[in-house]
Write an enzyme that holds these catalytic residues in place. Structure first.
Site, PDB file in Angstrom:
ATOM      1  N   TYR A 199     -17.713  14.589 -16.810  1.00  0.00           N
ATOM      2  CA  TYR A 199     -18.055  13.373 -16.649  1.00  0.00           C
ATOM      3  C   TYR A 199     -18.939  12.907 -15.721  1.00  0.00           C
ATOM      4  CZ  TYR A 199     -17.412   8.243 -15.756  1.00  0.00           C
ATOM      5  OH  TYR A 199     -17.548   7.121 -15.536  1.00  0.00           O
ATOM      6  N   ARG A 249       0.810  -1.138  -0.193  1.00  0.00           N
ATOM      7  CA  ARG A 249       0.123  -0.013   0.049  1.00  0.00           C
ATOM      8  C   ARG A 249       0.769   1.194   0.007  1.00  0.00           C
ATOM      9  NH1 ARG A 249      -1.553   1.722   4.655  1.00  0.00           N
ATOM     10  NH2 ARG A 249      -2.350  -0.494   5.381  1.00  0.00           N
ATOM     11  N   LYS A 269      -9.407   4.507 -19.830  1.00  0.00           N
ATOM     12  CA  LYS A 269      -9.805   4.930 -21.331  1.00  0.00           C
ATOM     13  C   LYS A 269      -8.571   4.834 -22.186  1.00  0.00           C
ATOM     14  CE  LYS A 269     -13.469   5.796 -18.990  1.00  0.00           C
ATOM     15  NZ  LYS A 269     -13.767   7.058 -18.503  1.00  0.00           N
ATOM     16  N   ASP A 290      -8.551  17.372 -15.764  1.00  0.00           N
ATOM     17  CA  ASP A 290      -8.658  15.856 -16.149  1.00  0.00           C
ATOM     18  C   ASP A 290      -8.342  15.701 -17.617  1.00  0.00           C
ATOM     19  OD1 ASP A 290      -9.968  13.358 -17.002  1.00  0.00           O
ATOM     20  OD2 ASP A 290     -11.556  13.562 -15.605  1.00  0.00           O
TER      21      ASP A 290
END
Ligand SMILES: *Cc1c(COP(=O)(O)O)cnc(C)c1O
Length: 402
Positions: free
Chosen positions: A123, A71, A220, A195
């Protein structure tokens, strides 16, 4: 344990990986996409090793390999994060389990009473995260047309802390002037967050226009094969690194090693995929524009697009997202049910062409008034163009639109 600040620790880990950022920064982006993630390990393997271990043995009482627990840091994920930082021209990147977790992370910089300006064609999932969840924690959001500086200026308030935008947006394909908005964010001391999902660093590098943070849905184009959910957050300079280490290490919404390895593999072909997708998108735009049953076509690479000149100024490509309006809702349903090479599915950016109905799918969570203002109506379709043969794609649309 490693001594020193978290940033020094990060540098120590990068040292172990042997990454020479200065040298790689001289290379072209095409080369960095293929080779940009550090040196080979002792085996000479050309593919980055996949390190699945969740914990790392310490060589002595106070010694460290640089890793302790996945992590906090994993070699495969770190190789990917370094590649993304290099490609964007940023200082440091983090790889998340999704684009949404990257966006949720950036919101941790704000507190109750802070106001964030957001582009209006957003989005749908980001809109839901902001409107339905973070407003409950006292954050305020206003959705504005980022193509109009006067509108953005007018919405700025004494408690405004950041500007968050996508460019181009989708489905309405609006392009924001990145350099102009840099001046705006500097004048009001705002964090400038972009973004960059739709164009990727191959076509657009927001740090060159003053952005402080770049976000991606890696699901994407960066992945490009519709088989990984991932997100990225990249910072331009060192000032935010320590806080982000604390947040990401504490929350742990990070990308697992196997998906990190798949993503490294995907990056190698980003350039060739994008070039082919864009070529197909240009041909499909021409086809759609002359079709009698199509009303409006929105593609940033169309010379008739209102922001074509601006795009030429700030990007090195137009991408492969097209929206178009058909002459009736019945036609829209028929198109969706008739396509066969193209799939009716959410998401975008992959090698497989996808068609989406934004009103019901990607933008279903958006307030109806906002959708109406943007023109996201029951005749609007969105196409994410893949790398299939162009004749097959056009024939598919031809029969579906007939
Ligand atoms: C898909 C998408 C997101 C969300 O990313 P996920 O990987 O689906 O969580 C954010 N921004 C844009 C522009 C997107 O297309």
């Amino acid at each position: 344990m490693i001594e020193g600040t978290l940033e020094e620790q990060a540098e120590f880990i990068e040292g172990l990986l042997g990454i020479d950022k200065e040298r790689h920064a001289d290379r072209s982006i095409e080369t960095n996409l293929v080779h940009g993630y550090g040196e080979r390990d002792a085996s000479g393997g050309v593919s980055t090793p996949l390190q699945l271990s969740s914990t790392f043995a310490h060589p002595s009482f106070d010694g460290s390999t640089g890793y302790m627990y996945s992590r906090c840091g994993n070699p495969t994920r770190l190789a990917l994060e370094d590649a993304i930082a290099l490609l964007e021209g940023g200082k440091k990147a983090w790889a998340f389990a999704s684009g949404m977790s990257a966006i949720a992370t950036v919101l941790k910089f704000f507190k109750a009473g802070d106001h964030v300006l957001v582009c209006d064609d957003l989005y749908g999932g980001t809109y839901r995260l902001f409107s339905d969840i973070y407003t409950q924690y006292g954050l305020e959001f206003d959705y504005v047309d980022c193509t109009d500086l006067a509108v953005v200026e007018g919405a700025c308030k004494p408690n405004t802390r950041a500007l968050f935008l996508e460019t181009p947006t989708n489905p309405t394909m609006k392009v924001a002037d990145l350099a102009e908005l840099k001046e705006f964010t500097r004048a009001h001391d705002l964090m400038y967050i972009v973004d960059n999902t739709l164009l990727t660093p191959r076509f657009q590098r927001p740090f060159e226009f003053g952005a402080d943070i770049v976000i991606h849905s890696g699901t994407k184009y960066l992945c490009g094969h519709n088989d990984i959910t991932a997100g990225f957050l990249v910072v331009r300079d060192s000032s935010l690194i320590q806080d982000l280490f604390t947040i990401t290490m504490s929350e742990g919404a990070l990308l697992d090693p196997f998906d990190s390895w798949l993503m490294l593999r995907s990056l190698k072909t980003l350039d060739v995929r994008l070039q082919r997708q864009q070529e197909n998108a240009i041909a499909i735009t021409e086809f759609l524009k002359q079709h009698e049953n199509v009303r409006d076509v929105y593609y940033v690479g169309d010379p008739d697009h209102p922001s074509y000149e601006l795009s030429l100024k700030q990007t090195s490509g137009f991408g492969a997202m097209i929206s178009f309006r058909v002459d009736s809702h019945e036609r829209l349903k028929k198109v969706i049910e008739s396509v066969s090479v193209i799939s009716y599915a959410e998401s975008l950016g992959g090698v497989e062409s996808l068609i989406t109905y934004p009103l019901m799918q990607t933008h279903g969570a958006m307030a109806p008034e906002l959708r109406e203002k943007l023109g996201i109506d029951d005749c609007l379709l969105r196409l994410s163009v893949g790398i299939e043969g162009i004749d097959d794609l056009i024939a598919d649309l031809q029969q579906a639109l007939a």
